[in-house]
Enzyme design. Sequence first.
Site, PDB file in Angstrom:
ATOM      1  N   HIS A 118      23.679 -56.710 -74.812  1.00 30.78           N
ATOM      2  CA  HIS A 118      23.751 -58.093 -74.312  1.00 30.78           C
ATOM      3  C   HIS A 118      25.117 -58.717 -74.544  1.00 30.78           C
ATOM      4  O   HIS A 118      25.237 -59.936 -74.635  1.00 30.78           O
ATOM      5  CB  HIS A 118      22.651 -58.936 -74.975  1.00 30.78           C
ATOM      6  CG  HIS A 118      21.277 -58.491 -74.604  1.00 30.78           C
ATOM      7  ND1 HIS A 118      20.163 -58.756 -75.364  1.00 30.78           N
ATOM      8  CD2 HIS A 118      20.826 -57.763 -73.536  1.00 30.78           C
ATOM      9  CE1 HIS A 118      19.088 -58.233 -74.795  1.00 30.78           C
ATOM     10  NE2 HIS A 118      19.467 -57.615 -73.686  1.00 30.78           N
ATOM     11  N   THR A 195      12.971 -57.109 -83.548  1.00 34.82           N
ATOM     12  CA  THR A 195      12.973 -57.614 -82.177  1.00 34.82           C
ATOM     13  C   THR A 195      11.551 -57.902 -81.729  1.00 34.82           C
ATOM     14  O   THR A 195      10.618 -57.205 -82.087  1.00 34.82           O
ATOM     15  CB  THR A 195      13.659 -56.630 -81.195  1.00 34.82           C
ATOM     16  OG1 THR A 195      13.614 -57.181 -79.872  1.00 34.82           O
ATOM     17  CG2 THR A 195      13.003 -55.256 -81.217  1.00 34.82           C
ATOM     18  N   SER A 196      11.437 -58.982 -80.934  1.00 31.96           N
ATOM     19  CA  SER A 196      10.104 -59.376 -80.458  1.00 31.96           C
ATOM     20  C   SER A 196       9.734 -58.579 -79.210  1.00 31.96           C
ATOM     21  O   SER A 196       8.627 -58.684 -78.710  1.00 31.96           O
ATOM     22  CB  SER A 196      10.096 -60.875 -80.134  1.00 31.96           C
ATOM     23  OG  SER A 196      11.108 -61.148 -79.165  1.00 31.96           O
ATOM     24  N   ASN A 220       9.370 -55.108 -88.793  1.00 34.00           N
ATOM     25  CA  ASN A 220       9.307 -56.540 -88.498  1.00 34.00           C
ATOM     26  C   ASN A 220       8.356 -57.164 -89.524  1.00 34.00           C
ATOM     27  O   ASN A 220       7.313 -56.570 -89.813  1.00 34.00           O
ATOM     28  CB  ASN A 220       8.732 -56.724 -87.073  1.00 34.00           C
ATOM     29  CG  ASN A 220       9.025 -58.080 -86.497  1.00 34.00           C
ATOM     30  OD1 ASN A 220       8.774 -59.108 -87.135  1.00 34.00           O
ATOM     31  ND2 ASN A 220       9.580 -58.111 -85.295  1.00 34.00           N
ATOM     32  N   ALA A 237      13.798 -56.596 -92.511  1.00 34.06           N
ATOM     33  CA  ALA A 237      14.641 -55.443 -92.160  1.00 34.06           C
ATOM     34  C   ALA A 237      15.406 -54.899 -93.367  1.00 34.06           C
ATOM     35  O   ALA A 237      15.466 -53.679 -93.574  1.00 34.06           O
ATOM     36  CB  ALA A 237      15.619 -55.867 -91.064  1.00 34.06           C
TER      37      ALA A 237
HETATM   38  C1  BV8 Z   1      18.252 -58.381 -66.071  1.00 35.09           C
HETATM   39  C2  BV8 Z   1      22.707 -62.918 -74.783  1.00 35.09           C
HETATM   40  C3  BV8 Z   1      18.455 -57.348 -63.992  1.00 35.09           C
HETATM   41  C4  BV8 Z   1      22.669 -64.396 -74.502  1.00 35.09           C
HETATM   42  C5  BV8 Z   1      20.430 -62.237 -74.318  1.00 35.09           C
HETATM   43  C6  BV8 Z   1      14.192 -63.520 -63.490  1.00 35.09           C
HETATM   44  C7  BV8 Z   1      15.428 -63.178 -62.959  1.00 35.09           C
HETATM   45  C8  BV8 Z   1      16.185 -62.155 -63.521  1.00 35.09           C
HETATM   46  C9  BV8 Z   1      15.716 -61.470 -64.598  1.00 35.09           C
HETATM   47  C10 BV8 Z   1      14.491 -61.852 -65.109  1.00 35.09           C
HETATM   48  C11 BV8 Z   1      13.708 -62.844 -64.560  1.00 35.09           C
HETATM   49  N1  BV8 Z   1      12.564 -62.959 -65.313  1.00 35.09           N
HETATM   50  C12 BV8 Z   1      12.597 -62.075 -66.304  1.00 35.09           C
HETATM   51  C13 BV8 Z   1      13.739 -61.390 -66.187  1.00 35.09           C
HETATM   52  C14 BV8 Z   1      14.201 -60.383 -67.036  1.00 35.09           C
HETATM   53  C15 BV8 Z   1      14.978 -61.083 -68.152  1.00 35.09           C
HETATM   54  C16 BV8 Z   1      14.038 -61.209 -69.329  1.00 35.09           C
HETATM   55  O1  BV8 Z   1      13.720 -60.220 -69.947  1.00 35.09           O
HETATM   56  N2  BV8 Z   1      13.571 -62.447 -69.587  1.00 35.09           N
HETATM   57  C17 BV8 Z   1      12.634 -62.636 -70.691  1.00 35.09           C
HETATM   58  C18 BV8 Z   1      12.816 -64.049 -71.251  1.00 35.09           C
HETATM   59  C19 BV8 Z   1      11.221 -62.423 -70.153  1.00 35.09           C
HETATM   60  N3  BV8 Z   1      16.087 -60.204 -68.474  1.00 35.09           N
HETATM   61  C20 BV8 Z   1      17.293 -60.432 -67.953  1.00 35.09           C
HETATM   62  O2  BV8 Z   1      17.573 -61.388 -67.270  1.00 35.09           O
HETATM   63  C21 BV8 Z   1      18.301 -59.357 -68.264  1.00 35.09           C
HETATM   64  N4  BV8 Z   1      18.948 -58.943 -67.048  1.00 35.09           N
HETATM   65  O3  BV8 Z   1      17.058 -58.264 -66.069  1.00 35.09           O
HETATM   66  O4  BV8 Z   1      19.087 -57.958 -65.072  1.00 35.09           O
HETATM   67  C22 BV8 Z   1      18.319 -58.415 -62.951  1.00 35.09           C
HETATM   68  C23 BV8 Z   1      19.429 -59.169 -62.600  1.00 35.09           C
HETATM   69  C24 BV8 Z   1      19.291 -60.115 -61.625  1.00 35.09           C
HETATM   70  C25 BV8 Z   1      18.050 -60.336 -61.015  1.00 35.09           C
HETATM   71  C26 BV8 Z   1      16.929 -59.582 -61.422  1.00 35.09           C
HETATM   72  C27 BV8 Z   1      17.065 -58.622 -62.405  1.00 35.09           C
HETATM   73  C28 BV8 Z   1      19.376 -59.890 -69.193  1.00 35.09           C
HETATM   74  C29 BV8 Z   1      18.770 -60.171 -70.548  1.00 35.09           C
HETATM   75  C30 BV8 Z   1      19.876 -60.512 -71.532  1.00 35.09           C
HETATM   76  C31 BV8 Z   1      19.702 -61.942 -71.985  1.00 35.09           C
HETATM   77  N5  BV8 Z   1      20.697 -62.224 -73.039  1.00 35.09           N
HETATM   78  N6  BV8 Z   1      21.384 -62.471 -75.209  1.00 35.09           N
HETATM   79  C32 BV8 Z   1      22.729 -65.207 -75.767  1.00 35.09           C
HETATM   80  O5  BV8 Z   1      22.594 -64.632 -76.874  1.00 35.09           O
HETATM   81  O6  BV8 Z   1      22.948 -66.437 -75.631  1.00 35.09           O
HETATM   82  S1  BV8 Z   1      18.868 -61.892 -74.839  1.00 35.09           S
HETATM   83  C33 BV8 Z   1      18.561 -62.605 -76.356  1.00 35.09           C
HETATM   84  O7  BV8 Z   1      17.192 -62.284 -76.645  1.00 35.09           O
HETATM   85  C34 BV8 Z   1      19.326 -62.060 -77.542  1.00 35.09           C
HETATM   86  O8  BV8 Z   1      20.205 -61.015 -77.228  1.00 35.09           O
HETATM   87  C35 BV8 Z   1      18.212 -61.497 -78.426  1.00 35.09           C
HETATM   88  O9  BV8 Z   1      18.603 -60.451 -79.212  1.00 35.09           O
HETATM   89  C36 BV8 Z   1      17.311 -61.070 -77.354  1.00 35.09           C
HETATM   90  C37 BV8 Z   1      15.961 -60.552 -77.633  1.00 35.09           C
HETATM   91  O10 BV8 Z   1      15.355 -61.337 -78.559  1.00 35.09           O
HETATM   92  P1  BV8 Z   1      15.130 -60.669 -80.020  1.00 35.09           P
HETATM   93  O11 BV8 Z   1      16.380 -59.983 -80.431  1.00 35.09           O
HETATM   94  O12 BV8 Z   1      13.893 -59.875 -79.992  1.00 35.09           O
HETATM   95  O13 BV8 Z   1      15.012 -61.928 -80.881  1.00 35.09           O
HETATM   96  P2  BV8 Z   1      13.725 -62.826 -81.014  1.00 35.09           P
HETATM   97  O14 BV8 Z   1      14.176 -64.116 -81.583  1.00 35.09           O
HETATM   98  O15 BV8 Z   1      12.937 -62.803 -79.746  1.00 35.09           O
HETATM   99  O16 BV8 Z   1      12.826 -62.047 -82.090  1.00 35.09           O
HETATM  100  C38 BV8 Z   1      13.299 -61.913 -83.399  1.00 35.09           C
HETATM  101  C39 BV8 Z   1      12.338 -60.979 -84.086  1.00 35.09           C
HETATM  102  O17 BV8 Z   1      12.818 -60.759 -85.397  1.00 35.09           O
HETATM  103  C40 BV8 Z   1      10.922 -61.546 -84.221  1.00 35.09           C
HETATM  104  O18 BV8 Z   1       9.993 -60.551 -83.854  1.00 35.09           O
HETATM  105  C41 BV8 Z   1      10.806 -61.840 -85.723  1.00 35.09           C
HETATM  106  O19 BV8 Z   1       9.484 -61.632 -86.206  1.00 35.09           O
HETATM  107  C42 BV8 Z   1      11.740 -60.818 -86.287  1.00 35.09           C
HETATM  108  N7  BV8 Z   1      12.303 -61.129 -87.597  1.00 35.09           N
HETATM  109  C43 BV8 Z   1      12.528 -62.346 -88.145  1.00 35.09           C
HETATM  110  N8  BV8 Z   1      13.062 -62.182 -89.390  1.00 35.09           N
HETATM  111  C44 BV8 Z   1      13.179 -60.843 -89.592  1.00 35.09           C
HETATM  112  C45 BV8 Z   1      12.707 -60.175 -88.458  1.00 35.09           C
HETATM  113  N9  BV8 Z   1      12.686 -58.838 -88.351  1.00 35.09           N
HETATM  114  C46 BV8 Z   1      13.140 -58.128 -89.403  1.00 35.09           C
HETATM  115  N10 BV8 Z   1      13.620 -58.693 -90.541  1.00 35.09           N
HETATM  116  C47 BV8 Z   1      13.656 -60.044 -90.662  1.00 35.09           C
HETATM  117  N11 BV8 Z   1      14.136 -60.603 -91.800  1.00 35.09           N
END
Ligand code: BV8
Length: 255
Positions: A118, A195-196, A220, A237
């Site tokens: 990303h 990651t979620s 997680n 982690a």
């Molecule tokens: C794509 C940079 C092809 C930005 C990020 C409509 C149109 C287009 C695409 C889509 C659409 N609808 C859906 C999509 C697909 C979309 C997507 O997946 N959306 C989601 C919301 C459903 N994906 C995209 O758009 C991707 N591109 O599909 O391109 C395309 C292109 C055009 C048209 C069609 C298709 C691009 C996705 C990239 C987005 N950018 N980051 C920024 O940072 O500002 S993603 C962002 O979320 C971060 O990178 C983050 O890492 C990532 C994932 O989240 P997690 O890392 O899992 O973090 P989260 O907070 O969710 O979870 C944390 C976890 O840690 C939890 O489980 C928690 O319990 C745990 N935790 C907490 N403490 C601890 C722990 N674990 C261990 N130890 C601890 N101590």
Amino acid sequence: MTISTLTQQLREAKHVVVFTGAGASAESGIPTFRDALTGLWERFDPAQLATAEAFRADPSLCWGWYEWRRQKVGQAQPNGAHVAITELANYVPKLTVVTQNVDDLHERAGSQDVIHLHGSLHTPRCIDCGLAYTLPLTSDALPEDGSRIEPPRCSACSGYVRSGVVWFGEMLPEDAWSAGLAAAEECDVFFSVGTSGIVYPAAELPLRALGNGATVVHINPVRFDISTQEHFLQGPASTMMQCLLREAFGGLPAL
Ligand code: BV8
Ligand code: ZN
């Protein structure tokens, strides 16, 4: 699967992948992506703010958010998970680190060739001509609850400079995605850490590893549903990665 079976597999592994999400940086004090936003951005859903539309609609609000996040990363230190992941590379023939995170904590812990699916907070570029922009080493300390900052302008075409992250709706960098996919499809053990599993296509990687016959382990503190062929180590982690390293290979330097 017992810890001892897993550590045995780790000792015999030829290629291990560690796939990280925001939870891997949580213990460094970096809010995860699902954590509610605070201050100036409190009223926004990060998935809305992390888009090209949001930047074009309000460049200063969006650039201010990324600069505030970059500052937080600069003030943070790699945690025990980052250190254990770096250490793991000394014990297995091949280790590939694939991250969804946009911070540089894996690199600062010493991990090499980290694959950033990303993008990164540290590689801004011109939104129009793509020219890389060199961020000033130190910017004035930004207010804790954030501020609007006018984005810099490109020296070549005066277009706005944008963050180097991959926004929602944008394609992942082709080289990063194909390298991440190849590693998932070749490895023997695949750790999915903090990651979620909500964001695609990154969330596909554990399933690709499973498809290739790898042992897939989720780490997680919050339990979620997985298939019967996958494994779950519930805990933070840093504790889980350090414990695995000790169990499998003995020592680990004190933090
Ligand atoms: C794509 C940079 C092809 C930005 C990020 C409509 C149109 C287009 C695409 C889509 C659409 N609808 C859906 C999509 C697909 C979309 C997507 O997946 N959306 C989601 C919301 C459903 N994906 C995209 O758009 C991707 N591109 O599909 O391109 C395309 C292109 C055009 C048209 C069609 C298709 C691009 C996705 C990239 C987005 N950018 N980051 C920024 O940072 O500002 S993603 C962002 O979320 C971060 O990178 C983050 O890492 C990532 C994932 O989240 P997690 O890392 O899992 O973090 P989260 O907070 O969710 O979870 C944390 C976890 O840690 C939890 O489980 C928690 O319990 C745990 N935790 C907490 N403490 C601890 C722990 N674990 C261990 N130890 C601890 N101590
Ligand atoms: Zn330009």
